[in-house]
Design an enzyme around this catalytic site. Structure first.
Site, PDB file in Angstrom:
ATOM      1  CE1 TYR A  31     -47.968  63.685  48.650  1.00  0.00           C
ATOM      2  CE2 TYR A  31     -47.502  61.415  48.016  1.00  0.00           C
ATOM      3  CZ  TYR A  31     -48.351  62.505  48.046  1.00  0.00           C
ATOM      4  OH  TYR A  31     -49.589  62.410  47.464  1.00  0.00           O
TER       5      TYR A  31
ATOM      6  CD  GLU B   4     -51.549  64.682  49.275  1.00  0.00           C
ATOM      7  OE1 GLU B   4     -52.198  65.700  49.608  1.00  0.00           O
ATOM      8  OE2 GLU B   4     -51.078  64.519  48.145  1.00  0.00           O
TER       9      GLU B   4
END
Ligand code: ADP
Ligand code: MG
Length: 399
Positions: free
Chosen positions: A119, A207
């Site tokens: 991530y 993101e």
């Protein structure tokens, strides 16, 4: 402003970031044609909506055990079948709310052999006035759960915008992802490229979830969410052109045409206020009096009759609105001009719900006289507390 995954990936590819090949499609035929241009044998068909959690989402029109909005296809025939299932149907994910979002676009992309999912995201951190890079070894579809139950697996690295992204930031990212050797170097490089894109494009959020390590040892961006600082969009006509109004609330689209800052909320009381701070205070005091605002609406410092009318129409188009509270401070604008605008707008839209108006500032008495002499059932209020009490009482009276 948000954009679709495929658009964000197109933007990022200009910064050298590794991205699997993919093509957007509006129809089943286009999806099949897209798959034919990809090498295969694995394809991924991805619903393009402005919301995450698609993989674990559910289509309203499909059986409860049907798969969600990210499907791995092993042949062109499967691509076709998945495209048919998704297009035109409503995908509900943890980020869409119960209403879900209709899928009107697809992205057909190369299937990637994944070794591990990471991530990486960036946001503007108001507390430190820096760009925060948030990274975790636990990428994939459950990052919210990771943040909740194992926050120690998430590392935040902040970058001072004045000095920019330094080599040590890249090393910190690679270290937090526990990467060594060639992958460590790739992580340093990709985080720098993403930071450059973030700043150059005036993003407020980027993101990458997941950022993946492939079986053949490369780092690739597999999913992207990108949103932009609306106040900087004038500098990026190419980004502005990516706006997809079908993904936005129709009332918010209408409001933006009149340069009104409008956000739909869940309550019963429509608010028309000038100045964002006053609008926030108005919403707070409505809550303090036991009801909830139906919207945030800042008509701006230079509101004229046209803007006030547009704002009224937008508020009244919302069936949830049971009463309206107008709270305007006449600073640059004079209260009598505002009052004339309110009266004209209330007549034009044939107002059916209670209306409480609190005016303060220049020419306030003339303004109040105009409201009182209008023949309309407008309730005048003296201050913010009085206004909130009155609108709550009026709405409860009608109900
Ligand atoms: P969302 O976050 O909206 O659920 P993603 O694009 O992150 O959508 O996809 C969900 C999951 O599907 C990813 O975590 C990954 O495991 C898998 N996936 C997505 N794209 C690909 C791809 N191109 N190849 C292989 N797997 C993929
Ligand atoms: Mg994702």
């Amino acid at each position: 402003m948000n954009i679709h995954e495929y658009q964000a990936k197109e933007l990022l590819s200009k910064y050298g970031v590794g991205i699997p090949a993919g093509i957007a499609a509006l129809t089943v035929e286009e999806a099949v044609a897209a798959a034919r241009q990809l090498p295969g044998p694995l394809y991924v068909v991805k619903a393009q909506i402005h919301a995450g959690g698609r993989g674990k989402g559910k289509f309203k029109e499909l059986a409860a055990d049907a798969k969600g909005g990210v499907r791995l296809a092993k042949s062109i025939e499967e691509v076709e079948a998945f495209a048919k299932e998704m297009l035109g149907n409503t995908l509900v994910t943890i980020q869409t709310g119960d209403a879900g979002k209709q899928v009107n676009r697809l992205y057909v992309t190369d299937g990637v052999d994944i070794e591990k999912e990471y991530y990486l995201s960036m946001v503007v951190d108001r507390a430190t006035s820096r760009v925060a890079l948030i990274v975790s070894t636990e990428g994939g579809m459950d990052i919210e759960e990771v943040a909740h139950s194992t926050p120690e697996r998430i590392t935040t690295i902040t970058v001072d915008i004045a000095t920019g992204f330094q080599a040590h930031h890249g090393r910190a990212v690679a270290f937090a992802l526990k990467l060594t050797g060639e992958l460590n170097k790739q992580a340093q490089k990709i985080s720098k490229q993403l930071y450059e894109a973030f700043v150059a494009l005036d993003c407020d959020m980027l993101e990458i979830n997941p950022l993946v390590e492939t079986k053949d040892g490369n780092l690739l961006v597999l999913d992207t969410k990108m949103s932009f600082d609306s106040n900087a969009l004038y500098r990026h006509p190419d980004v502005m052109a990516l706006r997809d109004e079908t993904e936005e609330d129709p009332a918010e689209v209408e409001a933006s045409k009149y340069d009104l800052a409008y956000i739909k909320l869940d309550g019963d009381i429509g608010c028309m206020v000038n100045g964002a701070g006053l609008a926030m205070a108005t919403m707070d005091i409505i809550k303090l009096n036991g009801m909830f605002p139906a919207n945030f609406l800042d008509v701006g410092g230079g509101a004229n009759k046209e803007k006030v009318t547009a704002a009224f129409k937008i508020i009244l188009a919302d069936p949830a609105v049971k009463g309206i509270l107008v709270n305007i401070f006449g600073g640059i604008m004079k209260c009598d001009v505002i009052a004339e605008g309110i009266v004209a707008a209330a007549k034009e839209v044939n107002l059916q719900v209670p209306l409480v108006v609190r005016l303060e500032g220049t020419n306030v008495q003339q303004g109040k006289d105009i409201l009182a002499g209008s023949g309309l059932p407008i309730v005048a209020a003296n201050d913010l507390g009085d206004a909130a009490k009155k609108i709550v009482a009026e709405v409860k009276n009608v109900a």
